[in-house]
Design an enzyme around this catalytic site. Structure first.
Site, mmCIF file in Angstrom:
data_model
loop_
_atom_site.group_PDB
_atom_site.id
_atom_site.type_symbol
_atom_site.label_atom_id
_atom_site.label_comp_id
_atom_site.label_asym_id
_atom_site.label_seq_id
_atom_site.Cartn_x
_atom_site.Cartn_y
_atom_site.Cartn_z
ATOM 1 C CG ASP A 56 -1.761 1.233 1.372
ATOM 2 O OD1 ASP A 56 -2.399 1.612 0.370
ATOM 3 O OD2 ASP A 56 -1.809 1.850 2.457
ATOM 4 C CB SER A 57 0.185 4.814 -0.466
ATOM 5 O OG SER A 57 -0.902 4.882 0.439
ATOM 6 C CB CYS A 114 -3.340 0.589 -2.324
ATOM 7 S SG CYS A 114 -3.331 2.339 -2.731
ATOM 8 C CD GLU A 120 0.752 6.425 6.124
ATOM 9 O OE1 GLU A 120 1.931 6.262 6.468
ATOM 10 O OE2 GLU A 120 0.052 5.509 5.660
ATOM 11 C CB CYS A 178 -9.187 5.078 1.019
ATOM 12 S SG CYS A 178 -7.488 5.327 1.585
ATOM 13 C CG HIS A 222 -4.609 5.023 4.723
ATOM 14 N ND1 HIS A 222 -4.170 4.595 3.489
ATOM 15 C CD2 HIS A 222 -3.491 5.390 5.414
ATOM 16 C CE1 HIS A 222 -2.849 4.708 3.446
ATOM 17 N NE2 HIS A 222 -2.415 5.193 4.594
#
Ligand code: DGL
Length: 263
Positions: A10-11, A73, A152, A184, A186
């Site tokens: 993932d990012s 992602c 994050e 998403c 996240h």
């Protein structure tokens, strides 16, 4: 049967929400996780940049012996999954997309909200998804720039995160949405906060568990599942600050683990 690991990326930390589902469903599999935190967020970057990063990370994971890849992602899937599948024609690759189909089936008001990155919402893949599954419902999309950065940083419940989220969710509720898609990876980490901001009757839909089921199916079809029982391991890399990922792993993954660096 195969003892080789599954590569997941993932990012940043978002894909850990998917990794948790994979671990719960396939505890016998060894897992490799790459957080591309040196380049997060993907949501505001060009599709070309995301394709380059995805290719680079895929090569790294294959060099570690991965037998399959999971793009944990939505943004990277929209930008890069087609090219990766073309490039690695023999490799099982599981991507993910916002859960439009289940949300369209679940809504009673006929209005579905989608929280996702700008990159996902403006992709051709997302437009095709709406054409295919959302012809009988109204879909209201809401990009969430800045939210991934808060997650994050481990700010899952702070006043800034709360204010951002409230500003996006209230208009969706005013439009009559009774189902919200977390588009998403996240966002499952801010589900408890989201639950506080929406009425109990509003459904929150995400795709982590479906991706784990799909991975099991794809590995099973190819005879690549690891044998049940026995020890298995999970290894982590970050292209950002390894100590930052290590710091949030206990909260987001459930245990402290060592994190290595990659470029
Ligand atoms: N977690 C990602 C997704 O599912 C991307 C977030 C970002 O880096 O913008 O879309």
């Amino acid at each position: 049967m195969s003892r080789a690991p599954v590569g997941v990326f993932d990012s940043g930390v978002g894909g850990l929400s998917v990794l948790r589902e994979i671990r719960a469903r396939l505890p016998q599999e060894d897992l490799l996780y790459v957080a591309d935190s040196g380049h997060v967020p993907y949501g505001e970057k060009s599709a070309e940049f995301i394709r380059e990063r995805s290719q680079h990370i895929a090569e790294f994971l294959l060099a570690q012996g991965a037998k399959a890849l999971v793009l944990a992602c939505n943004t990277a899937t929209a930008a890069a999954v087609a090219e990766l599948r073309e490039h690695y024609a023999e490799l099982p690759i599981v991507g993910m997309e916002p859960a439009v189909k289940p949300a369209a089936a679940a809504t009673r008001s006929g209005v579905v909200g989608v929280l996702a990155t700008t990159g996902t919402l403006k992709s051709a893949k997302f437009a095709a998804l709406l054409d295919r599954f959302a012809s009988d419902v109204r879909v209201v999309t809401q990009p969430c720039p800045g939210l991934v950065e808060r997650i994050e940083a481990g700010e899952l419940d702070g006043p800034h995160t709360r204010a951002l989220l409230r500003g996006w969710v209230e208009p969706l509720l005013a439009e009559g949405c009774d189902t919200l898609i977390l588009g998403c990876t996240h966002y499952p980490f801010i589900k408890p906060l989201l639950r506080e901001l929406v009425p109990e009757s509003v459904r929150l839909v995400d795709t982590g568990a479906a991706v784990a089921r799909r991975l099991e199916q794809v590995l099973g079809e190819r005879g690549l599942l690891a044998e049940a029982g026995g020890e298995s391991a999970v290894r982590f890399w970050s292209s950002g600050r390894a100590e930052q990922l290590a710091r949030v792993l206990p909260a987001l993954w459930g245990e402290a683990c060592a994190v290595s660096s990659l470029s």
